[in-house]
Design a protein around this motif. Structure first.
Motif, PDB file in Angstrom:
ATOM      1  N   HIS A  46       0.848  -1.182   0.000  1.00 58.37           N
ATOM      2  CA  HIS A  46       0.000   0.000   0.000  1.00 58.37           C
ATOM      3  C   HIS A  46       0.884   1.232   0.000  1.00 58.37           C
ATOM      4  O   HIS A  46       2.034   1.194   0.422  1.00 58.37           O
ATOM      5  CB  HIS A  46      -0.954   0.000   1.193  1.00 58.37           C
ATOM      6  N   ALA A  47       0.355   2.268  -0.513  1.00 61.25           N
ATOM      7  CA  ALA A  47       1.099   3.515  -0.606  1.00 61.25           C
ATOM      8  C   ALA A  47       1.187   4.175   0.764  1.00 61.25           C
ATOM      9  O   ALA A  47       0.342   3.954   1.627  1.00 61.25           O
ATOM     10  CB  ALA A  47       0.407   4.446  -1.591  1.00 61.25           C
ATOM     11  N   LEU A  48       2.208   4.955   0.928  1.00 63.92           N
ATOM     12  CA  LEU A  48       2.321   5.745   2.153  1.00 63.92           C
ATOM     13  C   LEU A  48       1.204   6.771   2.197  1.00 63.92           C
ATOM     14  O   LEU A  48       0.807   7.315   1.171  1.00 63.92           O
ATOM     15  CB  LEU A  48       3.666   6.473   2.188  1.00 63.92           C
ATOM     16  N   THR A  49       0.721   7.034   3.379  1.00 68.80           N
ATOM     17  CA  THR A  49      -0.299   8.068   3.549  1.00 68.80           C
ATOM     18  C   THR A  49       0.365   9.344   4.058  1.00 68.80           C
ATOM     19  O   THR A  49       1.537   9.346   4.454  1.00 68.80           O
ATOM     20  CB  THR A  49      -1.373   7.645   4.568  1.00 68.80           C
ATOM     21  N   GLY A  50      -0.413  10.394   4.089  1.00 66.37           N
ATOM     22  CA  GLY A  50       0.070  11.633   4.677  1.00 66.37           C
ATOM     23  C   GLY A  50       0.415  11.449   6.135  1.00 66.37           C
ATOM     24  O   GLY A  50       1.371  12.054   6.638  1.00 66.37           O
ATOM     25  N   ASN A  51      -0.343  10.606   6.838  1.00 67.75           N
ATOM     26  CA  ASN A  51      -0.037  10.332   8.251  1.00 67.75           C
ATOM     27  C   ASN A  51       1.352   9.708   8.394  1.00 67.75           C
ATOM     28  O   ASN A  51       2.115  10.087   9.288  1.00 67.75           O
ATOM     29  CB  ASN A  51      -1.086   9.405   8.869  1.00 67.75           C
ATOM     30  N   ASP A  52       1.667   8.759   7.519  1.00 72.23           N
ATOM     31  CA  ASP A  52       2.973   8.107   7.566  1.00 72.23           C
ATOM     32  C   ASP A  52       4.097   9.130   7.396  1.00 72.23           C
ATOM     33  O   ASP A  52       5.062   9.149   8.165  1.00 72.23           O
ATOM     34  CB  ASP A  52       3.103   7.052   6.456  1.00 72.23           C
ATOM     35  N   LEU A  53       3.948   9.967   6.399  1.00 69.19           N
ATOM     36  CA  LEU A  53       5.019  10.923   6.129  1.00 69.19           C
ATOM     37  C   LEU A  53       5.046  12.077   7.123  1.00 69.19           C
ATOM     38  O   LEU A  53       6.114  12.581   7.447  1.00 69.19           O
ATOM     39  CB  LEU A  53       4.925  11.451   4.706  1.00 69.19           C
ATOM     40  N   PHE A  54       3.896  12.493   7.608  1.00 69.25           N
ATOM     41  CA  PHE A  54       3.896  13.564   8.612  1.00 69.25           C
ATOM     42  C   PHE A  54       4.659  13.113   9.840  1.00 69.25           C
ATOM     43  O   PHE A  54       5.467  13.862  10.396  1.00 69.25           O
ATOM     44  CB  PHE A  54       2.469  13.969   8.982  1.00 69.25           C
ATOM     45  N   SER A  55       4.442  11.885  10.227  1.00 67.25           N
ATOM     46  CA  SER A  55       5.156  11.341  11.369  1.00 67.25           C
ATOM     47  C   SER A  55       6.661  11.318  11.096  1.00 67.25           C
ATOM     48  O   SER A  55       7.468  11.699  11.944  1.00 67.25           O
ATOM     49  CB  SER A  55       4.644   9.934  11.669  1.00 67.25           C
ATOM     50  N   ALA A  56       7.037  10.872   9.907  1.00 63.80           N
ATOM     51  CA  ALA A  56       8.463  10.803   9.557  1.00 63.80           C
ATOM     52  C   ALA A  56       9.090  12.189   9.442  1.00 63.80           C
ATOM     53  O   ALA A  56      10.221  12.395   9.876  1.00 63.80           O
ATOM     54  CB  ALA A  56       8.636  10.041   8.246  1.00 63.80           C
ATOM     55  N   CYS A  57       8.374  13.129   8.877  1.00 65.42           N
ATOM     56  CA  CYS A  57       8.925  14.468   8.643  1.00 65.42           C
ATOM     57  C   CYS A  57       8.967  15.316   9.902  1.00 65.42           C
ATOM     58  O   CYS A  57       9.800  16.215  10.028  1.00 65.42           O
ATOM     59  CB  CYS A  57       8.103  15.200   7.591  1.00 65.42           C
ATOM     60  N   GLN A  58       8.097  15.054  10.816  1.00 61.97           N
ATOM     61  CA  GLN A  58       7.949  15.915  11.981  1.00 61.97           C
ATOM     62  C   GLN A  58       8.967  15.641  13.086  1.00 61.97           C
ATOM     63  O   GLN A  58       9.407  16.553  13.747  1.00 61.97           O
ATOM     64  CB  GLN A  58       6.535  15.745  12.548  1.00 61.97           C
ATOM     65  N   TYR A  59       9.310  14.408  13.291  1.00 60.07           N
ATOM     66  CA  TYR A  59      10.133  14.064  14.442  1.00 60.07           C
ATOM     67  C   TYR A  59      11.602  14.014  14.079  1.00 60.07           C
ATOM     68  O   TYR A  59      11.965  13.714  12.946  1.00 60.07           O
ATOM     69  CB  TYR A  59       9.645  12.753  15.058  1.00 60.07           C
ATOM     70  N   GLY A  60      12.448  14.303  15.034  1.00 59.50           N
ATOM     71  CA  GLY A  60      13.860  14.463  14.797  1.00 59.50           C
ATOM     72  C   GLY A  60      14.694  13.209  14.710  1.00 59.50           C
ATOM     73  O   GLY A  60      15.908  13.297  14.645  1.00 59.50           O
ATOM     74  N   ARG A  61      14.087  12.030  14.724  1.00 59.42           N
ATOM     75  CA  ARG A  61      14.873  10.799  14.620  1.00 59.42           C
ATOM     76  C   ARG A  61      15.538  10.741  13.243  1.00 59.42           C
ATOM     77  O   ARG A  61      14.883  10.950  12.228  1.00 59.42           O
ATOM     78  CB  ARG A  61      13.983   9.583  14.824  1.00 59.42           C
ATOM     79  N   PRO A  62      16.838  10.475  13.198  1.00 58.45           N
ATOM     80  CA  PRO A  62      17.558  10.505  11.922  1.00 58.45           C
ATOM     81  C   PRO A  62      16.952   9.621  10.835  1.00 58.45           C
ATOM     82  O   PRO A  62      16.824  10.045   9.695  1.00 58.45           O
ATOM     83  CB  PRO A  62      18.964  10.029  12.294  1.00 58.45           C
ATOM     84  N   VAL A  63      16.556   8.397  11.159  1.00 56.81           N
ATOM     85  CA  VAL A  63      16.004   7.509  10.136  1.00 56.81           C
ATOM     86  C   VAL A  63      14.705   8.078   9.596  1.00 56.81           C
ATOM     87  O   VAL A  63      14.472   8.084   8.384  1.00 56.81           O
ATOM     88  CB  VAL A  63      15.801   6.083  10.693  1.00 56.81           C
ATOM     89  N   SER A  64      13.855   8.590  10.459  1.00 58.30           N
ATOM     90  CA  SER A  64      12.589   9.181  10.018  1.00 58.30           C
ATOM     91  C   SER A  64      12.832  10.367   9.105  1.00 58.30           C
ATOM     92  O   SER A  64      12.190  10.510   8.067  1.00 58.30           O
ATOM     93  CB  SER A  64      11.757   9.624  11.218  1.00 58.30           C
ATOM     94  N   LYS A  65      13.750  11.226   9.502  1.00 56.69           N
ATOM     95  CA  LYS A  65      14.058  12.394   8.676  1.00 56.69           C
ATOM     96  C   LYS A  65      14.601  11.965   7.315  1.00 56.69           C
ATOM     97  O   LYS A  65      14.290  12.572   6.300  1.00 56.69           O
ATOM     98  CB  LYS A  65      15.068  13.305   9.374  1.00 56.69           C
ATOM     99  N   ASP A  66      15.416  10.906   7.292  1.00 56.92           N
ATOM    100  CA  ASP A  66      15.953  10.409   6.027  1.00 56.92           C
ATOM    101  C   ASP A  66      14.844   9.878   5.127  1.00 56.92           C
ATOM    102  O   ASP A  66      14.871  10.093   3.919  1.00 56.92           O
ATOM    103  CB  ASP A  66      16.995   9.317   6.268  1.00 56.92           C
ATOM    104  N   VAL A  67      13.867   9.187   5.706  1.00 55.91           N
ATOM    105  CA  VAL A  67      12.726   8.687   4.930  1.00 55.91           C
ATOM    106  C   VAL A  67      11.963   9.863   4.336  1.00 55.91           C
ATOM    107  O   VAL A  67      11.638   9.872   3.144  1.00 55.91           O
ATOM    108  CB  VAL A  67      11.796   7.819   5.806  1.00 55.91           C
ATOM    109  N   CYS A  68      11.700  10.853   5.127  1.00 51.22           N
ATOM    110  CA  CYS A  68      10.974  12.037   4.678  1.00 51.22           C
ATOM    111  C   CYS A  68      11.738  12.746   3.559  1.00 51.22           C
ATOM    112  O   CYS A  68      11.189  13.046   2.500  1.00 51.22           O
ATOM    113  CB  CYS A  68      10.753  12.978   5.864  1.00 51.22           C
ATOM    114  N   TYR A  69      13.012  13.005   3.806  1.00 48.82           N
ATOM    115  CA  TYR A  69      13.850  13.709   2.839  1.00 48.82           C
ATOM    116  C   TYR A  69      13.932  12.916   1.533  1.00 48.82           C
ATOM    117  O   TYR A  69      13.775  13.472   0.446  1.00 48.82           O
ATOM    118  CB  TYR A  69      15.243  13.902   3.447  1.00 48.82           C
TER     119      TYR A  69
END
Length: 119
Positions: free
Chosen positions: A23-46
């Protein structure tokens, strides 16, 4: 023999893959990744934003080459850094909480159409 070995390797790989439907990523998935400062999450967002911008750019180039109009009013600019595009997308997701369940690709296109329109 080589084809047989490749077929066995592909079958082994497929058997190791998760059986859940993709399934495709949702806005919720990416908002969570983009918002928090964890390096892996930020890398996914970027990475998502950089990839999406590349797809938009390729779509615009193809439309120009084919003599057609690109369906979205988006003008990617070198004036913005990738980090700024991430910030624009994150801001859009923050401001559109009720839409975050939607496929992230549609939300990204909407965010860019709002943030960097051609007109």
């Amino acid at each position: 023999m080589r084809k047989f070995g490749l077929a066995v390797a592909v079958c082994a790989l497929v058997s190791l893959m998760d059986a859940k439907p993709a399934h495709a990523l949702t806005g919720n998935d990416l908002f969570s990744a983009c918002q928090y400062g964890r390096p892996v999450s930020k890398d996914v967002c970027y990475g998502y934003v950089v990839g999406a911008l590349a797809q938009i750019s390729a779509g615009i180039q193809k439309a120009k080459r084919d003599g057609t109009d690109y369906p979205w009013d988006i003008c990617i600019s070198n004036e913005y850094s990738y980090k700024q595009y991430v910030e624009l997308f994150t801001e859009y997701l923050r401001d559109n909480k009720a839409k975050r369940h939607i496929d992230a690709s549609w939300l990204f296109l909407s965010a860019m159409e709002d943030a960097v329109p051609c007109n």
